[in-house]
Every structure is written in C-alpha cells, then in structure tokens.
Design a protein around this motif. Structure first.
Motif, mmCIF file in Angstrom:
data_model
loop_
_atom_site.group_PDB
_atom_site.id
_atom_site.type_symbol
_atom_site.label_atom_id
_atom_site.label_comp_id
_atom_site.label_asym_id
_atom_site.label_seq_id
_atom_site.Cartn_x
_atom_site.Cartn_y
_atom_site.Cartn_z
ATOM 1 N N LYS A 1 0.838 -1.217 0.000
ATOM 2 C CA LYS A 1 0.000 0.000 0.000
ATOM 3 C C LYS A 1 0.871 1.264 0.000
ATOM 4 O O LYS A 1 0.632 2.214 0.757
ATOM 5 N N ASP A 2 1.864 1.268 -0.860
ATOM 6 C CA ASP A 2 2.829 2.354 -0.948
ATOM 7 C C ASP A 2 2.421 3.292 -2.086
ATOM 8 O O ASP A 2 2.814 3.103 -3.250
ATOM 9 N N ALA A 3 1.622 4.306 -1.771
ATOM 10 C CA ALA A 3 1.132 5.240 -2.787
ATOM 11 C C ALA A 3 2.271 6.045 -3.407
ATOM 12 O O ALA A 3 2.235 6.365 -4.606
ATOM 13 N N ALA A 4 3.281 6.399 -2.608
ATOM 14 C CA ALA A 4 4.395 7.195 -3.123
ATOM 15 C C ALA A 4 5.145 6.454 -4.227
ATOM 16 O O ALA A 4 5.515 7.040 -5.255
ATOM 17 N N ALA A 5 5.372 5.147 -4.030
ATOM 18 C CA ALA A 5 6.082 4.362 -5.048
ATOM 19 C C ALA A 5 5.267 4.268 -6.334
ATOM 20 O O ALA A 5 5.831 4.284 -7.433
ATOM 21 N N LEU A 6 3.952 4.203 -6.217
ATOM 22 C CA LEU A 6 3.106 4.147 -7.413
ATOM 23 C C LEU A 6 3.121 5.480 -8.154
ATOM 24 O O LEU A 6 3.097 5.519 -9.391
ATOM 25 N N ARG A 7 3.153 6.584 -7.419
ATOM 26 C CA ARG A 7 3.207 7.901 -8.071
ATOM 27 C C ARG A 7 4.489 8.073 -8.869
ATOM 28 O O ARG A 7 4.518 8.746 -9.905
ATOM 29 N N GLU A 8 5.570 7.443 -8.401
ATOM 30 C CA GLU A 8 6.844 7.551 -9.098
ATOM 31 C C GLU A 8 6.818 6.876 -10.464
ATOM 32 O O GLU A 8 7.666 7.178 -11.322
ATOM 33 N N MET B 1 -3.793 4.554 -12.888
ATOM 34 C CA MET B 1 -4.574 3.319 -12.872
ATOM 35 C C MET B 1 -4.218 2.445 -11.669
ATOM 36 O O MET B 1 -5.092 1.957 -10.953
ATOM 37 N N LEU B 2 -2.913 2.249 -11.444
ATOM 38 C CA LEU B 2 -2.502 1.403 -10.326
ATOM 39 C C LEU B 2 -2.789 2.078 -8.990
ATOM 40 O O LEU B 2 -3.111 1.413 -8.000
ATOM 41 N N GLY B 3 -2.691 3.405 -8.957
ATOM 42 C CA GLY B 3 -3.024 4.122 -7.730
ATOM 43 C C GLY B 3 -4.479 3.956 -7.367
ATOM 44 O O GLY B 3 -4.835 3.911 -6.176
ATOM 45 N N GLY B 4 -5.353 3.859 -8.381
ATOM 46 C CA GLY B 4 -6.772 3.644 -8.112
ATOM 47 C C GLY B 4 -7.063 2.308 -7.474
ATOM 48 O O GLY B 4 -8.059 2.156 -6.751
ATOM 49 N N LEU B 5 -6.189 1.319 -7.710
ATOM 50 C CA LEU B 5 -6.390 -0.009 -7.124
ATOM 51 C C LEU B 5 -6.147 -0.019 -5.617
ATOM 52 O O LEU B 5 -6.615 -0.929 -4.926
ATOM 53 N N LEU B 6 -5.390 0.965 -5.114
ATOM 54 C CA LEU B 6 -5.108 0.992 -3.678
ATOM 55 C C LEU B 6 -6.383 1.096 -2.847
ATOM 56 O O LEU B 6 -6.474 0.537 -1.755
ATOM 57 N N ASP B 7 -7.376 1.833 -3.370
ATOM 58 C CA ASP B 7 -8.624 2.013 -2.620
ATOM 59 C C ASP B 7 -9.549 0.802 -2.747
ATOM 60 O O ASP B 7 -10.543 0.713 -2.023
ATOM 61 N N ALA B 8 -9.216 -0.106 -3.666
ATOM 62 C CA ALA B 8 -10.082 -1.269 -3.899
ATOM 63 C C ALA B 8 -9.726 -2.411 -2.954
ATOM 64 O O ALA B 8 -9.425 -3.534 -3.369
ATOM 65 N N ALA B 9 -9.729 -2.109 -1.662
ATOM 66 C CA ALA B 9 -9.436 -3.112 -0.643
ATOM 67 C C ALA B 9 -10.237 -2.771 0.598
ATOM 68 O O ALA B 9 -10.608 -1.621 0.812
ATOM 69 N N GLY B 10 -10.520 -3.804 1.405
ATOM 70 C CA GLY B 10 -11.322 -3.603 2.605
ATOM 71 C C GLY B 10 -12.674 -4.270 2.459
ATOM 72 O O GLY B 10 -12.818 -5.244 1.704
ATOM 73 N N PRO B 11 -13.699 -3.805 3.183
ATOM 74 C CA PRO B 11 -15.036 -4.396 3.086
ATOM 75 C C PRO B 11 -15.478 -4.508 1.629
ATOM 76 O O PRO B 11 -15.287 -3.588 0.829
#
Length: 335
Positions: A254-261, A269-279
């Motif tokens: 869940k490293d958003a900074a690495a995805l922004r790089e 697109m890959l940053g949007g997948l970070l929120d697709a977790a949890g309930p």
C-alpha cells in the motif's frame, strides 16, 4: 505446552545437577583406594547404581524436553484428540452432503512423485527419508492439495467434470510459522476441479464458511483476492519486468508514493487499485471507478459475481477484498 515445557525444563535442570554429582561420585568411587573385599564390593555396587541413575536421568530429560520442543503431537491429551476427531468427522459430513467425494492419499510417497507438478511448491517444507527396501528417497506429505491434484489428473482423469473431491489427514512440515508453530497437524479441505466459472469460486468459499459455522465458529470472515489483476494491468500498460515488480510490491505494501513515481497512466490506474481493498461492497465500488483494461474489467466482473453469490449463500459471512500479487503466493493455485 509452554507450561509443560517449563516444568520439564525445571525437572531437567534438577536431573542435570544430580547427574553432575553422580559423575563426580562415580569418578571418586573409581579411584578410591579400597583395602578390604567388603569395601571393594560396596564400591562396585555404588558404581553400578550411579551408572543406572545417570542413564535413567538422561532418558527422562531427553524425553520430557526433546519431545515438547519438537512441537509434535505425542503429548496431546486424549480429550483433545477425541475433540479433534469429532470436528474432522463433522466437517467431512458437511462436505459429503454437498457432493464432495472423499479421497485418501498416502501419508508417505516416493519423492519424485510427491514433489512433481504442484508439489514443488512445498518441497522445502517436506520431510525426507530413505526407503530401506528400494533404497529410494521418500517424502512425508506437507500438504494434501498436490496429491489430490495428481489423483484428479491420473486415476480420475476420465471422471466427469467438474470433479468434487474432499480429503482429511495429518501432514508434517519441516518447520512451523508464527501463526502455526506446530509442525504436525490435520488438514481438511476440498478441491473443485475442471471448471473456472464464478459459480465454482463462490461454491467453495460458501462451503468453507458453512462448514466452519457448523462446527461452532463464530464471526467468520473471508478475504478474497484477485491475483491476476495486477499482472493484467501491468501488461496492458506495457510496463517492463522491473516496473511491474515495483508496482506489485507497492500495491502489496500500500505504498502510494512508489506508485506515483511510475508516472503517467500507470500511476493513475494502479493508484486507483489501492482504494479497492477492505469491506467487499466499498472495495467493489472503488474498483468500478477505475478505468481498467477490458481483460482486467472482465476479471472484476467475475469477482463481483463471486461476492454476490457468496453473500446470498451465507448472509452472516463478512467479506473483504485484499491485494495479493506476489508470485510466490500463487504457487499452490497454479496447478
């Protein structure tokens, strides 16, 4: 087990002290000057008795400490063994009621057959021994799934698909882990072979939840992953192997900074997948908001169907979505 181990170590410490004393006395008795036959007989009797005490204490210390530290199940209480056996039978009854036929693979097999195919994934966890008859290496199974996969591909290769198989039995591993320090334990499971439809995924998940609830488990939750999603997206974006590895690790951590790089479309697109977790419901809404490639979107639709079917079958089950894109964690589902 920790209490028994502590007690055993305490007793062992006392025995070791006695052993040191007996060894000293044994040496002193061996070099003592004796002047009469009576003294000689007493010295010999003392030596023999001390030697017996030494061997007895050594056996007790090795048994009480060694067995416990091996984390094997030789000290399991009878009531616990009976309870475990009853649970296994209840689980198998539930599985059988849903049409799963039981198979019983052997505990020990020749190494070349046990560790072929999907069995390679548990090679490092497998105990090995030499067969004294054939002089060939054998292995004690560390997981039953590869054995069932091989049975389905050989002896049951002509059986109608989908093939529903259930199994139960002991397994032994070279070492435990933090969640399961025991090296010997029972596995109970099912394999649904010959279909890749969403109905198959939802059937197995719902069946596992139902079986746990039947034996008294409460607040059961299931984490569902879509391990093909990240590789599919990376391939569609044209990322090379190094960039794909960065994306995989960043999503798992869940490293958003690495995805922004990564920059550009990959970052978005890959940053949007970070929120697709949890309930599950919230995660699916987040997943739907990401503009994914067509093949990845097909996988997501299947995921949505699985969540819907499982929720309808077991309403009390708590469902969550998680990211698992690490290749080494896919080994046991690749067969």
């Amino acid at each position: 087990v920790r209490t028994q181990a502590s007690q055993a170590r305490s007793e062992a410490d006392k025995l070791e002290e006695k052993l040191r004393e007996s060894q000293t006395q044994l040496k002193e008795a061996g070099v003592a000057r004796v002047t009469t036959e009576s003294d000689t007989a007493k010295a010999l009797a003392t030596q023999q008795r001390l030697a017996e005490l030494y061997q007895q204490g050594k056996r007790q210390a090795e048994t009480k400490v060694g067995v416990l530290e091996a984390r094997l199940k030789s000290l399991q209480a009878e009531s616990h063994a009976a309870h475990e056996a009853a649970i296994v039978e209840r689980l198998l009854h539930v599985l059988g009621a849903h049409g799963y036929e039981r198979v019983d693979p052997p505990l020990v097999e020749f190494e070349d057959s046990l560790l072929e195919g999907a069995g390679k994934g548990v090679a490092l966890a497998t105990f090995r021994l030499m067969d004294p008859v054939s002089q060939r290496m054998m292995g004690v199974r560390a997981d039953i799934t590869p054995q069932v996969a091989r049975i389905a591909a050989t002896r049951l290769s002509k059986a109608p698909r989908p093939l529903r198989l259930a199994y139960a039995g002991p397994v032994l591993r070279v070492r435990g882990d933090q969640l399961r320090p025991e090296r010997q334990f029972h596995e109970v499971g099912v394999e649904l072979i010959g279909t890749d439809r969403a109905e198959a995924d939802s059937e197995v998940i719902a069946l596992a939840a139902e079986a746990l609830i039947v034996i008294g488990a409460r607040d059961v939750s299931v984490d569902i992953s879509l391990p093909t999603l990240t590789p599919t997206v990376c391939e569609a974006l044209g990322l090379d192997e190094a960039a794909s590895d960065v994306a995989r690790v960043a999503l798992d951590r869940k490293d958003a900074a690495a995805l922004r790089e990564l920059g550009g479309e990959a970052s978005r697109m890959l940053g949007g997948l970070l929120d697709a977790a949890g309930p599950a419901e919230r995660a699916l809404l987040a997943l739907a908001s990401v503009d994914l490639p067509s093949r990845a979107r097909d996988d997501c639709r299947r995921l949505e169907e699985v969540v819907r079917r499982v929720g309808a079958a077991v309403p009390e089950l708590v469902l969550s979505l998680i990211h698992i894109s690490e290749p080494t964690r896919l080994g046991m589902i690749s067969y």
